[in-house]
Design a protein around this motif. Structure first.
Motif, mmCIF file in Angstrom:
data_model
loop_
_atom_site.group_PDB
_atom_site.id
_atom_site.type_symbol
_atom_site.label_atom_id
_atom_site.label_comp_id
_atom_site.label_asym_id
_atom_site.label_seq_id
_atom_site.Cartn_x
_atom_site.Cartn_y
_atom_site.Cartn_z
ATOM 1 N N ALA A 356 0.834 -1.196 0.000
ATOM 2 C CA ALA A 356 0.000 0.000 0.000
ATOM 3 C C ALA A 356 0.866 1.243 0.000
ATOM 4 O O ALA A 356 0.633 2.200 -0.739
ATOM 5 C CB ALA A 356 -0.916 -0.010 1.212
ATOM 6 N N ALA A 357 1.932 1.172 0.811
ATOM 7 C CA ALA A 357 2.813 2.343 0.900
ATOM 8 C C ALA A 357 3.487 2.611 -0.423
ATOM 9 O O ALA A 357 3.769 3.741 -0.777
ATOM 10 C CB ALA A 357 3.849 2.110 1.989
ATOM 11 N N GLN A 358 3.744 1.515 -1.177
ATOM 12 C CA GLN A 358 4.471 1.695 -2.425
ATOM 13 C C GLN A 358 3.568 2.109 -3.579
ATOM 14 O O GLN A 358 4.040 2.547 -4.606
ATOM 15 C CB GLN A 358 5.193 0.404 -2.778
ATOM 16 C CG GLN A 358 6.445 0.225 -1.924
ATOM 17 C CD GLN A 358 7.086 -1.116 -2.149
ATOM 18 O OE1 GLN A 358 6.477 -1.984 -2.765
ATOM 19 N NE2 GLN A 358 8.284 -1.290 -1.643
ATOM 20 N N ALA A 359 2.258 1.951 -3.384
ATOM 21 C CA ALA A 359 1.343 2.231 -4.487
ATOM 22 C C ALA A 359 1.449 3.667 -4.956
ATOM 23 O O ALA A 359 1.518 3.937 -6.147
ATOM 24 C CB ALA A 359 -0.081 1.903 -4.057
ATOM 25 N N VAL A 360 1.465 4.596 -4.021
ATOM 26 C CA VAL A 360 1.586 6.003 -4.395
ATOM 27 C C VAL A 360 2.951 6.491 -3.924
ATOM 28 O O VAL A 360 3.181 6.648 -2.726
ATOM 29 C CB VAL A 360 0.485 6.851 -3.708
ATOM 30 C CG1 VAL A 360 0.546 8.284 -4.185
ATOM 31 C CG2 VAL A 360 -0.868 6.226 -3.921
ATOM 32 N N PRO A 361 3.851 6.709 -4.866
ATOM 33 C CA PRO A 361 5.178 7.156 -4.418
ATOM 34 C C PRO A 361 5.096 8.504 -3.708
ATOM 35 O O PRO A 361 4.323 9.376 -4.101
ATOM 36 C CB PRO A 361 5.982 7.259 -5.707
ATOM 37 C CG PRO A 361 5.082 6.927 -6.818
ATOM 38 C CD PRO A 361 3.732 6.615 -6.303
ATOM 39 N N LYS A 362 5.901 8.614 -2.675
ATOM 40 C CA LYS A 362 5.891 9.850 -1.896
ATOM 41 C C LYS A 362 7.078 10.711 -2.302
ATOM 42 O O LYS A 362 8.000 10.246 -2.970
ATOM 43 C CB LYS A 362 6.015 9.503 -0.426
ATOM 44 C CG LYS A 362 4.790 8.838 0.137
ATOM 45 C CD LYS A 362 4.891 8.823 1.647
ATOM 46 C CE LYS A 362 3.623 8.235 2.221
ATOM 47 N NZ LYS A 362 3.883 7.234 3.227
ATOM 48 N N GLU A 363 7.050 11.936 -1.818
ATOM 49 C CA GLU A 363 8.213 12.791 -2.032
ATOM 50 C C GLU A 363 9.298 12.366 -1.055
ATOM 51 O O GLU A 363 8.994 12.018 0.088
ATOM 52 C CB GLU A 363 7.833 14.243 -1.778
ATOM 53 C CG GLU A 363 6.856 14.776 -2.808
ATOM 54 C CD GLU A 363 6.769 16.279 -2.766
ATOM 55 O OE1 GLU A 363 6.777 16.823 -1.652
ATOM 56 O OE2 GLU A 363 6.700 16.890 -3.842
ATOM 57 N N MET A 364 10.532 12.400 -1.497
ATOM 58 C CA MET A 364 11.614 11.980 -0.614
ATOM 59 C C MET A 364 11.804 12.961 0.544
ATOM 60 O O MET A 364 11.931 12.574 1.700
ATOM 61 C CB MET A 364 12.921 11.886 -1.418
ATOM 62 C CG MET A 364 14.093 11.377 -0.607
ATOM 63 S SD MET A 364 15.636 11.587 -1.482
ATOM 64 C CE MET A 364 15.549 10.341 -2.738
#
Ligand SMILES: Cc1cc2nc3c(=O)[nH]c(=O)nc-3n(C[C@H](O)[C@H](O)[C@H](O)COP(=O)(O)O)c2cc1C
Ligand code: SF4
Length: 718
Positions: A356-364
């Motif tokens: 789930a966390a990887q589904a929408v990449p976040k800003e670093m």
């Protein structure tokens, strides 16, 4: 800060209280100034009480009173009154007098040619001989005779090591500054000032020997008197060689600033009344020495950063060595090994959650993150969501002619034209010496939003230039170097993080090279695939913090479980690349962890990777001996004593017994253009000229043309 800030009466140093009484710094006027027979002069609309002046002469008092007279621009930024440049000069053998008059004609024309300026705004400049004016009329406060006109001072000054009008002038500036009856910054109503000096290198070869020394002095005192309104760095020209060229550069810089003043009413970034001055020196203090103390440590190699600010990665070794052994061991023992969140296998994060966390990449590095706050507080500019840029202290030092980093001595990198940055603030280690513990994004694979290379390239350049512009008003900056600094020529991809982690690193490098910016890329030897796929770089580094698996695990605390295999594969790749890239091992030695008994291990690593160069701090001789015993063909080529850094080079870079560690950057770009980033060439094909004598082993590595200063900025006599 808005344009009002330089309006007399509204600024900090010239404040008046509502009843018109002049406010003295520190609350009340000094007791000893009271005569006991004080009467208020009601005609004095400044509220300045002349009768209290004691020894102040009339001219001085009148001049002081005039400082409150002019009003400033009020029309939302641009100048709303007429402005004028006053060109002051001194001249003994007539050169500067002649030049000043020529300069006036050029300046008037240049101002008229400025875009978007109504003709009426700038009056023609006026030329004034310092020998003919009364200093009190112009150099205590702006002249009363120019009421209603905003003034900009330019001072053209030859230097003389004999007694001349220059000494009287300098004495006057100094006295005015220290006169307790005159407000600090009594010339702060000026729009700005700039100084240009003339000298003769035939008799006074460099600044250490007095070249243009009086122009620098005048510049310093004017900074004090104007409340740091240095509009452009002090320029210097040799009357016999290059003054025309230097003056043309300086004139174009100053004219540009005049345009800015006319349009906005302020001097631009970093100068009083015009935005952030945090990166500039504070010149308002009373101690002259402090003016040149920006906290930089240029010769005291024993000091590290006490604040925990890593500062410059180039000084890593020094900082690492400064950490007490016990603290390092405790850190290594206590800190848990970083958990790999991205690899399959045992993980503390359940798979579903991870997906789930990887589904929408976040800003670093999101703007609201602690990393963002921490980095920006320390002077980093974050570009996009995962790149950073910072002005390194050597860039500042070089701008002031006070020495450059070791890469200048070894490879000819101009520190004032060097940009330190990274396209990836994240990395895959948690080194014990890294200050970012707990806040930095780490991972073994890229799992964040990816910014396009051109966004990063344009962003870091813009931020770098903006930071350089902020330094324009910093004490001691040389106009010539400032002008050069506005053309980035080198990029050190060695800030925090791991540059080759960025998925488009090759495209990013191509943008740098396309702009004729050289690239020094430092990686941590944990990403062999990316390393193998790397195209042309000017110089390719691996950072080596330990000589064996156990030390590396304890020091770098890598996220990858197969970190040692990755490390060794990287060395093998480097070995293969050594005939294409200039390859470098940077040995960062953590005292107490890895120096003892590890020389043999380091020699093994060098034998495995056969780098072109080894940058090393400490146990130089021991390593050189080991390499010699193994017949690997290395020798000690150069040193930079200030950073305790020594360069061991492969014999490939020794020609006719002379070391050639410098780089021919032009040739590098030519090769790239001719053969492409994948093309074949060898490092020898862009080997530069001979390593200068002063940089070779035993000679210290300090360019004699620069000025050595101590921590306080005081000159060191050699
Ligand atoms: C007696 C004398 C002393 C000088 N001292 C210095 C000096 O200390 N530093 C420097 O850079 N130039 C020095 N110069 C060079 C002058 O600054 C230079 O020639 C300048 O252009 C003279 O300008 P002027 O003709 O307007 O007086 C000196 C020249 C003379 C004749
Ligand atoms: S190479 Fe560039 S970034 Fe690195 S220390 Fe030198 S001037 Fe600074």
């Amino acid at each position: 800060m808005g344009p009002q800030s330089w309006i007399p009466g509204s600024g900090s140093s010239m404040d008046q209280v509502s009843n018109g009484t002049r406010r003295y710094e520190g609350g009340s006027r000094p007791q000893e100034a009271h005569t006991g027979n004080e009467t208020r002069n009601d005609d004095d609309d400044t509220g300045y009480d002349n009768a209290r002046c004691g020894g102040v002469n009339k001219a001085k008092a009148a001049a002081v009173s005039s400082t409150t007279a002019p009003a400033g621009p009020t029309d939302g930024g641009s100048l709303n009154r007429e402005a004028q440049v006053l060109i002051f000069y001194s001249s003994i053998t007539t050169n500067t007098g002649r030049i000043a008059n020529e300069f006036k004609a050029n300046l008037d024309a240049a101002i008229k040619a400025l875009p978007d300026l109504p003709d009426s705004k700038f009056l023609d400049a006026e030329v004034l001989d310092l020998a003919e004016i009364d200093f009190d009329d112009y150099f205590i406060a702006p002249p009363a005779s120019k009421k209603g006109v905003d003034l900009f001072y330019m001072i053209l000054l030859p230097s003389y090591n004999i007694d001349t009008i220059n000494d009287t002038f300098l004495e006057h500036l100094k006295e005015t500054h220290y006169d307790f009856r005159i407000d600090t910054g009594s010339l702060s109503a000026l729009l700005g000032y700039s100084v240009f000096g003339f000298g003769d290198r035939e008799g006074w070869p460099d600044e250490n020997e007095g070249y243009c020394f009086q122009a620098k002095e005048v510049d310093k005192w004017m900074a004090r008197l104007t409340g740091r309104k240095r509009a452009y760095p002090v320029g210097m020209g040799d009357i016999k060689i290059d003054y025309r060229e230097r003056m043309a550069e300086w004139t174009s810089g100053v004219t540009e600033i005049l345009g800015q003043v006319a349009r906005t009413g302020n001097l631009g970034e970093g100068l009083p009344g015009s935005g952030s001055a945090v990166e500039s020196d504070d010149e308002s203090g009373s101690d002259v020495d402090e003016e040149y103390d920006d906290g930089e440590t240029l010769v005291d190699s024993g000091s590290g950063s006490a604040s925990g600010d890593l500062g410059d990665v180039e000084d890593l070794g020094k900082i690492v060595e400064g950490i007490p052994k016990e603290a390092k061991e405790a850190a290594a023992a206590e800190a848990p090994l970083a958990v790999d969140f991205t690899n399959y296998g045992k993980s503390v994060v359940p798979l579903r959650k991870r997906a789930a966390a990887q589904a929408v990449p976040k800003e670093m590095v999101p703007k609201n993150s602690p990393t963002y706050a921490s980095l920006t507080k320390q002077g980093y500019a974050i570009v996009g969501s995962h790149s950073g840029v910072k002005i390194c202290r050597w860039t500042k030092s070089a701008l002031r002619g006070r020495g450059s980093c070791y890469k200048y001595s070894f490879y000819g990198i101009n520190s004032h034209q060097c940009m330190e940055s990274t396209p990836s603030l994240s990395c895959s280690n948690k080194c014990v010496f890294c200050w970012r513990h707990g806040t930095n994004p780490v991972g073994t694979t890229w799992r964040w939003v990816v910014d396009p290379p051109d966004l990063i390239f344009n962003g870091i350049k813009a931020n770098h230039y903006q930071k350089i512009k902020v330094l324009r008003g910093m004490a001691g900056v040389r106009a010539e170097r400032y002008a050069e600094a506005m053309r980035i020529r080198h990029c050190a991809l060695s800030l925090v993080g791991e540059p080759i982690f960025y998925p488009h690193i090759n495209e990013f490098l191509a943008l740098l090279h396309g702009d004729r910016i050289s690239s020094f890329l430092v990686c941590n030897a944990q990403h062999p695939d990316q390393l193998a796929a790397l195209k042309a770089v000017t110089q390719l580094y691996v950072s080596i913090d330990a000589s064996n698996k156990e030390s590396l695990r304890r020091i770098d605390r890598p996220l990858h479980r197969d970190f040692w295999e990755r490390f060794q594969r990287c060395l093998d790749i480097l070995r293969e690349k050594r005939f294409k890239h200039r390859t470098v091992f940077r040995l960062t030695l953590v005292k107490g962890f890895n120096i003892d008994d590890e020389v043999e291990g380091y020699a093994d690593l060098v034998e495995r990777g056969l780098p072109c160069f080894v940058e090393i701090k400490g146990f130089v001789r021991a390593l050189e001996r080991r390499l010699g015993e193994r017949g690997l063909g290395y020798g000690i080529a150069a040193e930079h004593a200030h950073s305790c850094c020594v360069l061991i080079a492969s014999d490939r870079f020794r020609v006719d017994g002379k070391w050639h560690t410098k780089i021919d950057y032009e040739r590098f770009f030519q090769l790239l253009e001719e053969r492409g980033a994948d093309g074949d060439w060898t490092p020898e094909e862009y080997m530069g000229e001979e390593t200068p004598e002063w940089a070779t082993w035993g000679n210290g590595g300090f360019d004699p043309r620069d000025e050595r200063v101590d921590r306080k900025g005081r000159k060191i006599e050699i």
